[in-house]
Design an enzyme around this catalytic site. Structure first.
Site, PDB file in Angstrom:
ATOM      1  N   SER A   1       0.834  -1.188   0.000  1.00  0.00           N
ATOM      2  CA  SER A   1       0.000   0.000   0.000  1.00  0.00           C
ATOM      3  C   SER A   1       0.886   1.262   0.000  1.00  0.00           C
ATOM      4  CB  SER A   1      -0.960  -0.050   1.194  1.00  0.00           C
ATOM      5  OG  SER A   1      -1.986   0.894   1.062  1.00  0.00           O
TER       6      SER A   1
ATOM      7  N   ASP B   1      -9.268  -5.249  -5.034  1.00  0.00           N
ATOM      8  CA  ASP B   1      -8.439  -4.284  -4.301  1.00  0.00           C
ATOM      9  C   ASP B   1      -8.904  -2.854  -4.539  1.00  0.00           C
ATOM     10  OD1 ASP B   1      -6.224  -3.007  -3.016  1.00  0.00           O
ATOM     11  OD2 ASP B   1      -4.942  -4.663  -3.619  1.00  0.00           O
TER      12      ASP B   1
ATOM     13  N   HIS C   1      -7.562  -5.772  -0.426  1.00  0.00           N
ATOM     14  CA  HIS C   1      -6.315  -5.077  -0.120  1.00  0.00           C
ATOM     15  C   HIS C   1      -5.425  -5.832   0.860  1.00  0.00           C
ATOM     16  CE1 HIS C   1      -3.913  -1.480  -0.426  1.00  0.00           C
ATOM     17  NE2 HIS C   1      -3.983  -1.203   0.862  1.00  0.00           N
TER      18      HIS C   1
END
Length: 295
Positions: free
Chosen positions: A107, A245, A272
């Site tokens: 991320s 995601d 995610h």
């Protein structure tokens, strides 16, 4: 598969005037160096998902970035820049004597990993970009599509609160909660390490760099775009993305098309947090990639 393991070593590392805390697992000769997401999250959720790589002979190192977890928590907003975090990452790597590493950024940690790879290419054996992007304006357009799936009335409601700055309003928070369960973690009960990290979130770095939530970018990274620079990264690269995601497969493909040595793993039935949502789809391709680099 993931499990919680006590760190074998804990290191306090001085970064300028401040202190961060690193955690080391295993004694392998090759190191997987983790950069967790946020910004502003303790490293628990990513650390606990990857410390299990010691079973395959790797050393695993994670650290609480400045402003998070056990690290110092200054309040100067001038500290919350990606360039400063790049230098912090290099300070930790050299202080712990890690040598060349397999750098895994998840991320926000992936944005950091990209800028680090461009600044310190000699430090990398490989690069793993997990659930991340290299083009923030493109991501914003993808997030608009995810928001649109809630329906026009809900989108209009969200836009009204965003214009007014009333992000805490219950109806706005309800929409964000629904998006989180669709695109951040699709499990009915989020794992304990994820809940620990989220419960200790420092919103100072997060708001300054990203924005008020996962689906609205207003911070100093909103125009960040490294797609033109990705061809400079020569390290073997694995891109990981959950099929649902928030940082979408389309974002992952933009990275793959720009990187000279990249492969991609789209993890089914995941968003995610694929290492928690679908471990069987996440770990074997990661281990195969690491082994191929070692060979």
């Amino acid at each position: 598969m993931w499990r919680e393991i006590e760190p074998h070593e804990r290191h306090e590392v001085q970064v300028g005037e401040h202190r961060v805390v690193a955690y080391s697992f295993g004694m392998g000769t090759e190191t997987v160096f983790l950069l967790n997401g946020g910004p502003g999250l303790p490293c628990d959720y990513l650390r606990e998902a990857h410390s299990c790589l010691i079973d395959e002979g790797y050393r695993v190192v994670a650290f609480d970035q400045l402003g998070t977890g056990a690290a110092d928590r200054p309040t100067d907003p001038a500290l919350w820049t990606i360039g400063r975090y790049v230098e912090e990452t290099e300070t930790v790597r050299t202080a712990l004597g890690l040598g060349k590493v397999h750098l895994l950024g998840h991320s926000w940690g992936g944005w950091l990993a990209i800028d680090y790879a461009l600044a310190y290419p000699q430090a990398l054996k490989s690069l793993i970009l997990a659930d991340t992007v290299a083009d923030m304006p493109h991501l914003v357009s993808e997030l608009e599509k995810l928001r649109a799936a809630l329906g026009p009335e809900t989108v209009a409601m969200m836009q009204k609160h965003e214009a007014a700055g009333t992000f805490d309003h219950p109806e706005y928070q309800a929409a964000i909660t629904l998006l989180n369960y669709r695109h951040v973690c699709r499990l009915p009960e989020w794992p304990a390490p994820v809940q620990r990290s989220l419960s200790d979130w420092n919103m100072g770095p997060y708001v300054a760099m990203q924005g008020p939530n996962e689906f609205l970018y207003t911070g100093n990274l909103k125009d960040w775009n490294r797609i033109p620079d990705l061809p400079k990264i020569g390290a073997p690269t694995l891109i990981v993305v959950g099929e649902r995601d928030e940082l979408t497969p389309a974002c992952a493909m933009r990275m793959k098309n720009a990187l000279p040595q990249a492969r991609i793993n789209v993890v089914a039935n995941a968003s995610h947090m694929p290492f928690y949502e679908n471990p069987a789809g996440y770990y074997p391709p990661l281990l195969d990639f690491l082994a191929s680099v070692s060979r």
